[in-house]
Write a protein that holds these residues in place. Structure first.
Motif, short mmCIF file in Angstrom:
data_model
loop_
_atom_site.label_atom_id
_atom_site.label_comp_id
_atom_site.label_asym_id
_atom_site.label_seq_id
_atom_site.Cartn_x
_atom_site.Cartn_y
_atom_site.Cartn_z
N ASN A 265 17.46 22.80 43.58
CA ASN A 265 18.36 24.12 42.63
C ASN A 265 17.19 25.18 42.59
OD1 ASN A 265 21.35 25.00 43.97
ND2 ASN A 265 21.61 22.91 42.26
N GLY A 266 16.80 26.08 42.09
CA GLY A 266 16.00 27.14 41.83
C GLY A 266 15.66 28.37 42.06
N THR A 267 15.94 29.30 41.13
CA THR A 267 15.72 30.46 41.91
C THR A 267 14.56 31.32 42.36
OG1 THR A 267 17.03 31.60 40.26
CG2 THR A 267 16.00 33.03 41.10
N ASP A 268 14.38 31.65 43.54
CA ASP A 268 13.25 32.05 43.70
C ASP A 268 12.28 32.81 43.21
OD1 ASP A 268 13.31 30.28 45.76
OD2 ASP A 268 14.13 32.40 47.21
N PHE A 269 10.85 32.47 42.09
CA PHE A 269 10.24 33.71 41.66
C PHE A 269 9.08 34.48 42.36
CE2 PHE A 269 7.18 33.56 38.44
CZ PHE A 269 7.04 34.38 37.39
N ALA A 270 8.69 33.25 43.41
CA ALA A 270 7.01 34.03 43.61
C ALA A 270 6.93 34.11 45.15
CB ALA A 270 6.24 33.97 42.67
N ILE A 271 6.80 35.19 45.85
CA ILE A 271 7.10 34.40 46.88
C ILE A 271 5.69 34.94 48.27
CG2 ILE A 271 9.02 33.14 47.40
CD1 ILE A 271 9.36 36.12 49.29
N GLY A 272 5.43 34.63 49.21
CA GLY A 272 4.05 35.49 49.65
C GLY A 272 4.56 36.98 49.46
N ASP A 273 3.56 37.95 49.97
CA ASP A 273 4.39 40.16 49.89
C ASP A 273 4.31 39.90 51.74
OD1 ASP A 273 1.77 39.04 50.45
OD2 ASP A 273 1.33 41.10 48.65
N GLY A 274 3.43 38.69 52.60
CA GLY A 274 2.93 38.77 53.97
C GLY A 274 2.09 39.67 54.54
N VAL A 275 1.76 40.64 53.53
CA VAL A 275 0.28 41.53 53.02
C VAL A 275 -0.96 41.40 52.42
CG1 VAL A 275 0.07 43.57 52.92
CG2 VAL A 275 1.73 43.18 53.17
N LYS A 276 -0.66 40.90 51.55
CA LYS A 276 -2.31 40.15 50.76
C LYS A 276 -1.90 38.77 50.69
CE LYS A 276 -5.08 41.09 46.49
NZ LYS A 276 -5.37 41.74 46.16
N TYR A 277 -0.84 37.98 50.51
CA TYR A 277 -0.87 36.60 50.34
C TYR A 277 0.04 35.85 51.72
CZ TYR A 277 -3.19 37.55 46.18
OH TYR A 277 -4.10 38.20 45.04
N ALA A 278 -0.34 35.53 52.42
CA ALA A 278 0.86 34.36 53.23
C ALA A 278 1.99 33.93 52.70
CB ALA A 278 0.41 33.70 53.95
N ALA A 279 1.62 33.25 51.18
CA ALA A 279 2.07 32.41 50.64
C ALA A 279 1.54 31.81 49.05
CB ALA A 279 2.28 30.60 51.02
N LEU A 280 2.31 31.60 48.40
CA LEU A 280 1.42 31.57 46.91
C LEU A 280 2.20 30.23 46.15
CD1 LEU A 280 1.98 33.93 43.88
CD2 LEU A 280 3.68 34.36 46.36
N GLY A 281 1.03 29.38 45.07
CA GLY A 281 2.28 28.02 44.27
C GLY A 281 1.31 28.20 43.38
N HIS A 282 1.68 26.91 43.16
CA HIS A 282 1.46 25.94 41.82
C HIS A 282 1.00 26.99 40.42
CE1 HIS A 282 -0.22 22.06 41.05
NE2 HIS A 282 -0.43 22.27 39.92
N ASN A 283 1.75 27.61 40.27
CA ASN A 283 1.56 28.23 38.68
C ASN A 283 1.32 27.25 37.61
OD1 ASN A 283 4.35 28.41 38.73
ND2 ASN A 283 4.13 29.27 37.00
#
Length: 328
Positions: A265-283
Motif C-alpha cells: 500500500n501507499g498513498t499516491d503523492f506525486a504522479i506525471g501531469d501528462g503535460v510537462k512530465y509523463a512520470a516522475l519519481g526517485h524523490n
C-alpha cells in the motif's frame, strides 16, 4: 511470464546538452553549503551540479575520477554508471552513499560510502575519501537489491540505513555512530514491499515494483516516500511516488487509509501531469533555511522523455500529510 528485461532491452533515454535552466538528472539528492545548493545523481563518477537560487544550474565535476578500488573487487562485471546517491551532513562531514549494479535489474549490486569536509569543488579542502562497501546483494542468495541508499538519523541520534528495491522490498538497518558500517547486520527490518507472484530468485520485473526509498521526519512522524512502477522508459514510464507514515523508523508505515506499506500500500503523492512530465519519481525531501523541498526527476514530455530535475516546495495539509504542486 517473462520479465520486462527479458522481453525487450530498456530504451535509451534522450541525453541532451546541459541546460542551466532545465538540467537533466536522474535520482537527484540535494544539500546546501553556505549560499550554494548542490545536487547529485546517477552517472559516471556521480553527476554533480550546483546553484545559488535553485533556478540556474552549473554542471560540476563528477565526485570520482575513477571507480573506487573496492567496486571491481566486489563486482568484477561492473561497467556502468554509479546509481542513486544519498547525501547527508553528519558530525562535521558530508557523507555520500552510492550504488553500483553489475547486472541491472538483478541483485548483483553493492552500496559504498565516501566523505568530504566540503562540497565546494573550488575549496582547497575539497576531497572525497572513499570508505568502501557498506552492503552487497548477491544473485541466488538475496531477494532484495543493494541499491538506492538513504540515511535518516532518528530522535535518539542513531543513523539508520534505508535501501533496497523490488521482490522483498525496502529495508532499514541500524548503522554505527560513524556511519562506516551496519551496527547489527542481522537485525533487518522490511518496511515496505509490493506483492509478487514470482517464484523466489526469479528476479523478474513484472511485479513487486518498488524502489527509491526516502525517510523524512516531520512533526510526530517519519514519512516513507517510495517510487512505484517502472522508471527509465522515457515518456512510456509510469513511475510515481507514494507515501506512508510511522512513529518509528522501522514502521509500520501506513497510508492515509491506514493500510500498511508492507502489504503493497501507499498513498499516491506525486504522479506525471501528462503535460510537462509523463512520470516522475526517485524523490528526496529536505528542510533548508526554514523551507521544505521535494526533489525528484521527471520524464519530460517536451524533451522527448529526457530525465529532468524537479525542485518544488513541499507543503502539508491539516492532517499532516504532504503535498506538492508541480510548476507548469
Amino acid at each position: 511470464m517473462l520479465s520486462y528485461a527479458q522481453e525487450v532491452p530498456p530504451p535509451t533515454l534522450p541525453v541532451l546538452p546541459f541546460n542551466p535552466k532545465n538540467p537533466g538528472i536522474h535520482d537527484p539528492v540535494m544539500a546546501k553549503e553556505g549560499d550554494t545548493y548542490y545536487v547529485y545523481g546517477t552517472g559516471k563518477g556521480i553527476v554533480t551540479m550546483y546553484s545559488k537560487d535553485l533556478k540556474t544550474w552549473t554542471e560540476g565535476k563528477p565526485i570520482f575520477d575513477a571507480l573506487p578500488d573496492w567496486v571491481l573487487k566486489a563486482l568484477p562485471n561492473f561497467k556502468g554508471d554509479i546509481w542513486a546517491p544519498d547525501i547527508i551532513f553528519y558530525k562535521g562531514q558530508y557523507h555520500i552513499f552510492y550504488a553500483c549494479n553489475a547486472t541491472p535489474g538483478k541483485p548483483d549490486a553493492a552500496i559504498g560510502h565516501a566523505t568530504s569536509p566540503t562540497l565546494n569543488q573550488k575549496s582547497p579542502a575539497y576531497k572525497w575519501t572513499d570508505h568502501g562497501k557498506i552492503v552487497q546483494s548477491v544473485l541466488g542468495r538475496d531477494l532484495w537489491q543493494a541499491i538506492d541508499p538513504n540515511i535518516i538519523v532518528d530522535d535518539a541520534g542513531t543513523p539508520w540505513f534505508i535501501f533496497g528495491s523490488f521482490w522483498d522490498g525496502l529495508k532499514a538497518v541500524k548503522m554505527t555512530d560513524d556511519m562506516m558500517q551496519l551496527k547489527h547486520p542481522e537485525e533487518w527490518h522490511t518496511i515496505a514491499r509490493r506483492p509478487t507472484s514470482q517464484k523466489p530468485y526469479n528476479y523478474g520485473l513484472e511485479d513487486s515494483q518498488i524502489e527509491g526509498a526516502f525517510v523524512y521526519r516531520h512533526g510526530d512522524y517519519y514519512y516513507l516516500f517510495a517510487s512505484f512502477d517502472m522508471c527509465c522508459r522515457g515518456v512510456n514510464s509510469n513511475y510515481h511516488v507514494v507515501v506512508g507514515r510511522s512513529k518509528s523508523v522501522t514502521g509500520p508505515y501506513v497510508d492515509k487509509a491506514g493500510y500498511d506499506m508492507i502489504d503493497g500500500n501507499g498513498t499516491d503523492f506525486a504522479i506525471g501531469d501528462g503535460v510537462k512530465y509523463a512520470a516522475l519519481g526517485h524523490n528526496s525531501v529536505y528542510l533548508i533555511d526554514g523551507k521544505e523541498y521535494f526533489v525528484a526527476h521527471g520524464y519530460s514530455i517536451p524533451d522527448g522523455g529526457a530525465s529532468k530535475l524537479i525542485v518544488t516546495e513541499l507543503k502539508w495539509d491539516k492532517n499532516g500529510w504532504p503535498y506538492i504542486k508541480l510548476q507548469q
